[in-house]
Scaffold this motif. Structure first.
Motif, PDB file in Angstrom:
ATOM      1  N   SER A 158      21.449  55.524  79.240  1.00 55.88           N
ATOM      2  CA  SER A 158      20.934  55.373  77.871  1.00 55.88           C
ATOM      3  C   SER A 158      19.658  56.180  77.669  1.00 55.88           C
ATOM      4  CB  SER A 158      20.675  53.893  77.584  1.00 55.88           C
ATOM      5  OG  SER A 158      21.866  53.147  77.692  1.00 55.88           O
ATOM      6  N   LEU A 159      18.766  56.187  78.656  1.00 57.17           N
ATOM      7  CA  LEU A 159      17.527  56.973  78.546  1.00 57.17           C
ATOM      8  C   LEU A 159      17.840  58.461  78.498  1.00 57.17           C
ATOM      9  CD1 LEU A 159      15.119  55.021  80.934  1.00 57.17           C
ATOM     10  CD2 LEU A 159      15.076  55.090  78.433  1.00 57.17           C
ATOM     11  N   CYS A 160      18.812  58.903  79.283  1.00 58.97           N
ATOM     12  CA  CYS A 160      19.208  60.316  79.231  1.00 58.97           C
ATOM     13  C   CYS A 160      19.736  60.680  77.852  1.00 58.97           C
ATOM     14  CB  CYS A 160      20.256  60.603  80.301  1.00 58.97           C
ATOM     15  SG  CYS A 160      19.649  60.622  81.991  1.00 58.97           S
ATOM     16  N   LEU A 161      20.538  59.813  77.256  1.00 60.62           N
ATOM     17  CA  LEU A 161      21.091  60.082  75.931  1.00 60.62           C
ATOM     18  C   LEU A 161      19.995  60.110  74.867  1.00 60.62           C
ATOM     19  CD1 LEU A 161      24.252  57.797  76.143  1.00 60.62           C
ATOM     20  CD2 LEU A 161      24.218  60.291  76.166  1.00 60.62           C
ATOM     21  N   ILE A 162      19.051  59.219  74.969  1.00 57.91           N
ATOM     22  CA  ILE A 162      17.934  59.217  74.012  1.00 57.91           C
ATOM     23  C   ILE A 162      17.116  60.492  74.139  1.00 57.91           C
ATOM     24  CG2 ILE A 162      15.779  58.037  73.395  1.00 57.91           C
ATOM     25  CD1 ILE A 162      17.120  55.420  74.243  1.00 57.91           C
ATOM     26  N   ALA A 163      16.897  60.926  75.382  1.00 58.35           N
ATOM     27  CA  ALA A 163      16.150  62.169  75.592  1.00 58.35           C
ATOM     28  C   ALA A 163      16.893  63.368  75.017  1.00 58.35           C
ATOM     29  CB  ALA A 163      15.899  62.362  77.093  1.00 58.35           C
ATOM     30  N   LEU A 164      18.212  63.423  75.203  1.00 56.88           N
ATOM     31  CA  LEU A 164      18.987  64.527  74.658  1.00 56.88           C
ATOM     32  C   LEU A 164      18.966  64.519  73.133  1.00 56.88           C
ATOM     33  CD1 LEU A 164      22.146  64.512  76.975  1.00 56.88           C
ATOM     34  CD2 LEU A 164      20.306  66.182  76.944  1.00 56.88           C
ATOM     35  N   GLU A 165      19.074  63.346  72.526  1.00 51.64           N
ATOM     36  CA  GLU A 165      19.049  63.278  71.066  1.00 51.64           C
ATOM     37  C   GLU A 165      17.688  63.702  70.520  1.00 51.64           C
ATOM     38  OE1 GLU A 165      18.701  62.267  67.136  1.00 51.64           O
ATOM     39  OE2 GLU A 165      17.538  61.201  68.666  1.00 51.64           O
ATOM     40  N   THR A 166      16.626  63.314  71.212  1.00 51.54           N
ATOM     41  CA  THR A 166      15.287  63.726  70.790  1.00 51.54           C
ATOM     42  C   THR A 166      15.123  65.231  70.902  1.00 51.54           C
ATOM     43  OG1 THR A 166      14.466  61.605  71.605  1.00 51.54           O
ATOM     44  CG2 THR A 166      12.832  63.298  71.128  1.00 51.54           C
ATOM     45  N   PHE A 167      15.660  65.786  71.963  1.00 54.69           N
ATOM     46  CA  PHE A 167      15.600  67.237  72.145  1.00 54.69           C
ATOM     47  C   PHE A 167      16.368  67.956  71.029  1.00 54.69           C
ATOM     48  CE2 PHE A 167      17.726  70.954  74.217  1.00 54.69           C
ATOM     49  CZ  PHE A 167      16.619  71.774  74.235  1.00 54.69           C
ATOM     50  N   LEU A 168      17.554  67.466  70.681  1.00 55.85           N
ATOM     51  CA  LEU A 168      18.332  68.089  69.602  1.00 55.85           C
ATOM     52  C   LEU A 168      17.634  67.942  68.258  1.00 55.85           C
ATOM     53  CD1 LEU A 168      21.980  66.945  70.484  1.00 55.85           C
ATOM     54  CD2 LEU A 168      20.972  69.194  70.823  1.00 55.85           C
ATOM     55  N   HIS A 169      16.977  66.817  68.039  1.00 57.00           N
ATOM     56  CA  HIS A 169      16.322  66.578  66.758  1.00 57.00           C
ATOM     57  C   HIS A 169      15.064  67.424  66.608  1.00 57.00           C
ATOM     58  CE1 HIS A 169      15.212  64.354  63.154  1.00 57.00           C
ATOM     59  NE2 HIS A 169      13.995  64.204  63.658  1.00 57.00           N
ATOM     60  N   ARG A 170      14.274  67.554  67.677  1.00 48.29           N
ATOM     61  CA  ARG A 170      12.997  68.262  67.590  1.00 48.29           C
ATOM     62  C   ARG A 170      13.180  69.776  67.613  1.00 48.29           C
ATOM     63  NH1 ARG A 170       8.332  65.304  68.605  1.00 48.29           N
ATOM     64  NH2 ARG A 170       8.661  63.188  67.814  1.00 48.29           N
ATOM     65  N   GLU A 171      14.037  70.261  68.491  1.00 53.50           N
ATOM     66  CA  GLU A 171      14.190  71.708  68.661  1.00 53.50           C
ATOM     67  C   GLU A 171      15.668  72.084  68.637  1.00 53.50           C
ATOM     68  OE1 GLU A 171      11.908  73.886  68.652  1.00 53.50           O
ATOM     69  OE2 GLU A 171      10.178  72.544  68.740  1.00 53.50           O
ATOM     70  N   PRO A 172      16.325  72.046  67.471  1.00 55.94           N
ATOM     71  CA  PRO A 172      17.757  72.397  67.420  1.00 55.94           C
ATOM     72  C   PRO A 172      18.020  73.861  67.739  1.00 55.94           C
ATOM     73  CG  PRO A 172      16.883  72.077  65.208  1.00 55.94           C
ATOM     74  CD  PRO A 172      15.804  71.644  66.151  1.00 55.94           C
ATOM     75  N   SER A 173      17.071  74.747  67.414  1.00 57.45           N
ATOM     76  CA  SER A 173      17.287  76.164  67.710  1.00 57.45           C
ATOM     77  C   SER A 173      17.304  76.433  69.210  1.00 57.45           C
ATOM     78  CB  SER A 173      16.197  76.999  67.036  1.00 57.45           C
ATOM     79  OG  SER A 173      14.908  76.600  67.493  1.00 57.45           O
ATOM     80  N   MET A 174      16.439  75.757  69.963  1.00 52.71           N
ATOM     81  CA  MET A 174      16.417  75.949  71.409  1.00 52.71           C
ATOM     82  C   MET A 174      17.594  75.230  72.071  1.00 52.71           C
ATOM     83  SD  MET A 174      12.398  75.803  72.408  1.00 52.71           S
ATOM     84  CE  MET A 174      12.779  76.605  73.966  1.00 52.71           C
ATOM     85  N   ALA A 175      18.107  74.204  71.432  1.00 55.07           N
ATOM     86  CA  ALA A 175      19.250  73.485  71.990  1.00 55.07           C
ATOM     87  C   ALA A 175      20.580  74.134  71.639  1.00 55.07           C
ATOM     88  CB  ALA A 175      19.243  72.042  71.493  1.00 55.07           C
ATOM     89  N   ALA A 176      20.569  75.137  70.766  1.00 50.45           N
ATOM     90  CA  ALA A 176      21.821  75.747  70.320  1.00 50.45           C
ATOM     91  C   ALA A 176      22.667  76.317  71.455  1.00 50.45           C
ATOM     92  CB  ALA A 176      21.526  76.828  69.277  1.00 50.45           C
TER      93      ALA A 176
END
Length: 598
Positions: A158-176
């Motif tokens: 669950s913590l890994c999923l929350i971290a991934l969602e935060t990463f996608l929300h904050r920096e979608p261009s770098m996560a592309a």
């Protein structure tokens, strides 16, 4: 990890790169910490290991990280061995007696003690080396591809999923660059049950599966304005049925982005930017749309109709252009799956999407020219249209378009794919209740094709009467058997239609073949009567041949008209000697006369 992502903007450049690497580790499983992909391990045939090492293949100095360990074997960590006394090795709290070599007395009395100590030291050293290798090799690995498998608890996932969602929300261009890998890994996590209740509809709060669903909802909703739908549907996805099933399941109880609205966003993206090919998009859409319920989302379904109509009009224009690439068989099948599912929506019972059906019918008519379509697909989409619409004229919209395309083809105004000639004829015979050679899994089809072909029966009679159509079809399709097979099937359709009347009169004969009631006279034959009689005999032969292929009693020409048939046969035989110059007429007349007599 969550704190690192939350403070993303305050990081230095080198720290930011490290965070990206950490996110990649969490998804791909690289590094010592493993990742989510280890949690939902999936074997790949391309990555299958060709060589599997065993215990005997490894030396003491080699690392045994490539060992295969069955999943059912539980491995416990072995502590390092320490030497307590001579001949005794202690492993944790266990004291193990080690065998020693005792020299016989009298052989080497002076060097026995030193040799004994050397042997014990070598044994202890060897045991230490073996224990080190065991500690390094105690990794659970897949028995198929030799990839490491890690298992994490609910909180860690669950913590890994929350971290991934935060990463996608904050920096979608770098996560592309790794966006699809993240979404695909999360869908595999949802699709892989960890506990028995995961394979049911039971909702367990605060579990990793619920967190993964919420991550998909939030991520797709956040990226919906960035053409994420078009990018996903235009991506080649491994196991697309499981992937799109999870996407539809995750969006099912999310009002902000319902499964139907997800399709609408895709169509809006296609209206803004039409791609060069929609083959892959339609394949993924076919996998996705069958997972969407047709009993709910009535308002979103009604809003989707206009976008689908615009899509099919644009699609028809794209394939009708000069030098355009026609759809392949797989592409046509996928579009038919989408349309058949859309026509099953319960909300269309009150508001019929006639414009959508007409746009789809035009696209389907054009697609029949370039690729083969299976009979079951045609029966399915025509049945769906017949059941979805209300007015009788609208019910036969798709069926009428398909039959009309066949009529244009037999008049050589259009060219169908070679296999579609017989396929459409089989569809007509199936609706008439006749047996066909194509096996069908379901017989609950109602296409009304036999009714749609009734206005064209006279064109079918002209096609049967023409002596040269078989040669023309052979030239167009390079098939020797197509012309004869098509004539037989169309003749069977006409014979069945003529035998529907239960009356014992000649009304059907007068309607379809009125010339049978007035045979020519042998003594007072008009000019050209012999050639016309040969043509009429040919038509009668095809009708009787079609009647023989029917699965029930079929009598297109009543018994009362048998005398008129005999008069035609007598006239052709009598004119055989007089028409010696018309070689083709003589040969054809004798051939069809013999068929009628048999």
């Amino acid at each position: 990890m969550v704190r690192v992502v939350n403070r993303w903007r305050d990081m230095a450049a080198d720290v930011a790169l490290g965070a990206v690497s950490l996110v990649s580790m969490m998804t791909s499983g690289s590094g010592a910490a493993g990742g989510l992909m280890y949690q939902v391990h999936e074997c790949s045939e391309s990555e299958q290991s060709q060589e599997i090492n065993t215990w005997d293949d490894l030396d003491e100095d080699e690392g045994r990280g490539e060992l295969i360990r069955p999943e059912s074997l539980t491995v416990t960590t072995i502590k390092e061995a320490t030497s307590v006394d001579e001949g005794i090795v202690q492993i944790g709290a266990v004291r193990v007696m080690q065998p020693t070599i005792v020299e016989p007395e009298g052989l080497a009395p002076e060097s026995g003690i030193s040799r004994k100590r050397s042997t014990i030291a070598q044994e202890v050293k060897r045991k230490k080396s073996a224990i080190e290798v065991v500690k390094k090799s105690c990794t659970l690995r897949c028995g198929h591809c030799n990839e490491a498998i890690e298992m994490f608890d609910e909180e860690t996932i669950s913590l890994c999923l929350i971290a991934l969602e935060t990463f996608l929300h904050r920096e979608p261009s770098m996560a592309a660059p790794i966006l699809f890998k993240i979404l695909y890994t999360v869908t595999r996590l949802i699709d892989t049950p960890m506990y028995p209740w995961h394979s049911t509809d039971m909702f367990v709060p605060a579990n990793s599966r619920s967190v993964a669903k919420q991550m998909l909802r939030v991520s797709l909703h956040h990226l919906s304005t960035s053409a994420i739908c078009l990018q996903l549907f235009d991506t080649k996805i491994p196991r697309p049925d499981a992937f799109w099933s999870v996407i539809a399941l995750s969006l099912a109880d999310f009002p902000e982005l319902s499964p139907v609205y997800f399709i609408q966003i895709l169509l809006e993206d296609l209206e803004e930017s039409w791609p060069g090919s929609v083959r892959l998009i339609m394949k993924n859409l076919a996998y996705y749309v069958v997972e969407v319920s047709t009993d709910v989302y009535s308002i979103p379904w009604q809003n989707l109709v206009g976008h689908l109509e615009t899509f099919f009009k644009r699609y028809h224009t794209a394939i009708s252009a000069d030098n355009a690439t026609l759809p392949t068989r797989a592409e046509i099948e996928n579009v038919i799956v989408v349309m058949s599912h859309v026509l099953k929506v319960q909300a269309f019972a009150s508001k019929c999407p006639v414009g959508l059906v007409e746009a789809f019918a035009k696209w389907l008519s054009e697609s029949l020219h370039g690729a083969e379509v299976s009979l079951e697909s045609l029966l399915g989409v025509c049945t769906s249209c017949n059941r979805a619409l209300i007015r009788e004229r609208d019910k036969q919209c798709v069926t009428r378009a398909v039959v009309t395309e066949l009529m244009q083809a037999i008049k050589f105004k259009a060219k169908l794919h070679e296999a579609n000639y017989v396929t459409i004829a089989n569809m007509v015979l199936q609706d008439a209740g006749e047996d066909i050679e194509v096996p069908l899994l379901d017989d609950q089809f109602n296409t009304a094709a036999s009714e749609a072909i009734r206005p064209f029966l006279f064109e079918v009679l002209d096609f049967i009467a023409d002596l040269h159509v078989i040669a023309k079809l052979k030239k167009e399709t390079n098939s020797d058997a197509l012309g004869g097979d098509l004539k037989v099937k169309l003749a069977e359709a006409i014979a069945v239609e003529m035998s529907r009347s239960n009356a014992r009169d000649c009304r059907t004969v007068i309607r379809f073949i009125p010339w049978l009631m007035s045979p020519p006279s042998v003594t007072q034959a008009a000019p050209g009567a012999f050639a016309d009689s040969v043509t009429n005999v040919r038509v009668l032969s095809w009708l009787l041949l079609g009647a023989l292929h029917a699965n029930h009693s079929c009598l297109p020409v009543p018994i009362e008209c048998s005398q008129h048939m005999a008069d035609y046969i007598h006239f052709v035989l009598a004119g055989f000697a007089d028409q010696s110059k018309v070689r083709e007429g003589i040969k054809g007349g004798l051939q069809w006369n013999s068929k009628i007599c048999h």
